[in-house]
Design a protein around this motif. Structure first.
Motif, PDB file in Angstrom:
ATOM      1  N   ASP A  89      39.745  42.546  45.992  1.00 50.70           N
ATOM      2  CA  ASP A  89      38.800  41.607  45.397  1.00 50.70           C
ATOM      3  C   ASP A  89      37.368  42.113  45.478  1.00 50.70           C
TER       4      ASP A  89
ATOM      5  N   PHE B 193      38.000  48.374  37.416  1.00 56.58           N
ATOM      6  CA  PHE B 193      37.401  47.328  36.590  1.00 56.58           C
ATOM      7  C   PHE B 193      36.898  47.960  35.297  1.00 56.58           C
TER       8      PHE B 193
ATOM      9  N   GLU C 187      41.822  46.298  35.182  1.00 50.54           N
ATOM     10  CA  GLU C 187      41.565  44.918  34.796  1.00 50.54           C
ATOM     11  C   GLU C 187      40.156  44.806  34.224  1.00 50.54           C
TER      12      GLU C 187
ATOM     13  N   ALA D 175      36.601  43.421  34.094  1.00 46.75           N
ATOM     14  CA  ALA D 175      35.676  42.765  35.022  1.00 46.75           C
ATOM     15  C   ALA D 175      35.282  41.396  34.491  1.00 46.75           C
TER      16      ALA D 175
ATOM     17  N   GLN E 109      37.014  39.394  32.506  1.00 49.27           N
ATOM     18  CA  GLN E 109      38.117  38.449  32.621  1.00 49.27           C
ATOM     19  C   GLN E 109      38.293  37.987  34.072  1.00 49.27           C
ATOM     20  N   ARG E 110      38.187  38.919  35.006  1.00 47.04           N
ATOM     21  CA  ARG E 110      38.278  38.561  36.423  1.00 47.04           C
ATOM     22  C   ARG E 110      37.205  37.531  36.774  1.00 47.04           C
ATOM     23  N   TRP E 111      35.996  37.782  36.268  1.00 47.79           N
ATOM     24  CA  TRP E 111      34.884  36.883  36.552  1.00 47.79           C
ATOM     25  C   TRP E 111      35.117  35.510  35.929  1.00 47.79           C
TER      26      TRP E 111
ATOM     27  N   GLU F 165      37.938  33.982  35.068  1.00 48.57           N
ATOM     28  CA  GLU F 165      39.015  33.258  35.738  1.00 48.57           C
ATOM     29  C   GLU F 165      38.564  32.736  37.104  1.00 48.57           C
ATOM     30  N   GLY F 166      37.861  33.579  37.836  1.00 48.98           N
ATOM     31  CA  GLY F 166      37.380  33.160  39.150  1.00 48.98           C
ATOM     32  C   GLY F 166      36.337  32.057  39.055  1.00 48.98           C
TER      33      GLY F 166
ATOM     34  N   PRO G  98      38.515  32.181  45.010  1.00 54.14           N
ATOM     35  CA  PRO G  98      38.173  33.364  44.200  1.00 54.14           C
ATOM     36  C   PRO G  98      36.687  33.718  44.203  1.00 54.14           C
TER      37      PRO G  98
ATOM     38  N   LYS H  34      35.880  37.360  44.404  1.00 56.61           N
ATOM     39  CA  LYS H  34      36.200  38.037  43.146  1.00 56.61           C
ATOM     40  C   LYS H  34      35.105  37.807  42.109  1.00 56.61           C
TER      41      LYS H  34
ATOM     42  N   SER I 212      33.186  41.049  40.698  1.00 58.14           N
ATOM     43  CA  SER I 212      33.476  41.424  39.314  1.00 58.14           C
ATOM     44  C   SER I 212      32.219  41.313  38.461  1.00 58.14           C
TER      45      SER I 212
END
Length: 340
Positions: free
Chosen positions: A171, A185, A264, A266, A268-270, A272-273, A284, A287, A291
């Protein structure tokens, strides 16, 4: 802002910082800051700690055990009286109003400078702080300091700590050293600034060793006062995830074939978190924080825009692989706090 000069100060003024108080010297970054201030041998360093605290403190510190969480701040103000700088370095789990109480006590004690609990992101980048859910923390601290009208603030911009982040699991910088996995990322080529704990300690010790004020109108040497109510920008490395991975492979004598590598977004990770946090799930948050810093042109590389104060503070050029080895050891032994 009117420039003040040492030559105009009252009789007895000494143009240097001699007395520093620190809250949180038993914690991760606080311990490093205290050790480097002691190593400088230019300051009397007083640690303010709760009476019930069992944290091990570096030798050579003056220790004042005060309950700074209560409503009555009389004892705290008395300890702070005569201090020139208050450094606040507290756990993320500390009560939310702790910084506020310390700031108010510092104002009552007429402490000239306060370093609030901010050791990381570029505080001058509103978009980055907003997206990272840090703006409220920044704004609350700074607005209180300003409204009280006594202390000036000093913010250390060091971005994400290198060893801590490298060893902190996927993470953070994407690495799991026990499982030998690496999450890249995007394309892994976004440059960010990152700083070791030791470099942070050296920076604060050097900053507080500068003259406080210029001697007169002709004095062009660096001073502490030039940073008042602003950021100090430092860094150990400006590098990408791929640069980190190259260092990891050199340090562990491995190749790509020894690792499970995934990719992944970055962004999208951001997203979602951030959505989970909005719904009240703070798991999250790490994350989100990490991200976001890897967005293209997202402010993680402040060196290119702001420059660095490394030269003014006489900070050394560090060895990347040495720092990487520390991060790997921390990750493999589980020494990184708050990892997920």
């Amino acid at each position: 802002m009117t420039t003040r000069y040492a030559k105009d100060q009252p009789h007895g003024f000494t143009n240097r910082i001699e007395r520093v108080a620190i809250v949180g010297a038993g914690g991760q970054i606080g311990k490093v800051l205290a050790e480097h201030l002691l190593k400088n041998e230019k300051h009397v360093v007083t640690v303010i700690t709760r009476p019930s605290s069992t944290n091990k403190l570096p030798e050579g510190l003056q220790v004042s055990r005060v309950d700074y969480t209560g409503e009555d701040d009389t004892a705290l103000v008395e300890v702070l009286r005569g201090q020139q700088v208050l450094i606040i370095s507290m756990s993320v789990h500390a009560p939310r109003d702790s910084v506020s109480k310390l700031v108010h006590a510092a104002a009552k004690a007429a402490v000239p400078y306060v370093m609030p609990n901010w050791f990381g992101h570029d505080a001058n980048n509103d978009a980055l702080c907003n997206d990272s859910i840090l703006s409220l923390i920044r704004d609350n601290s700074l607005s209180e300091i300003k409204s009280l009208g006594v202390s000036s603030y000093l913010l250390l911009v060091c971005n994400l700590w290198y060893e801590f982040s490298l060893g902190g699991g996927p993470d953070r910088f994407g690495f799991d050293f026990n499982k030998r996995t690496f999450v890249e990322f995007g394309d892994g080529n976004i440059s960010i600034n990152t700083t070791t704990w030791s470099q942070c300690g050296r920076a604060v010790a050097s900053l507080l060793s500068l003259k406080e004020l210029p001697e007169d109108e002709t004095d062009q040497s660096p001073t502490l006062s030039q940073f008042r109510n602003n950021c100090i920008y430092i860094s150990s490395f400006r590098l990408t995830q791929r640069d980190m991975f190259k260092s990891v492979k050199r340090t562990t004598n491995t190749t790509d074939a020894d690792w499970t590598i995934t990719r992944e977004s970055a962004e999208q990770r951001w997203r979602e978190g951030r959505e989970a946090v909005k719904q009240g799930d703070w798991k999250p948050f790490v994350k989100v924080l990490y991200s976001r810093i890897f967005f293209p042109n997202g402010g993680g590389d402040y060196q290119s825009k702001r420059g660095l104060d490394n030269t003014i503070l006489n900070l050394p050029v560090e060895d990347l692989d040495e720092a990487t080895a520390i991060g790997i050891q921390m990750g493999m032994s589980g020494d990184v706090p708050f990892s997920h």
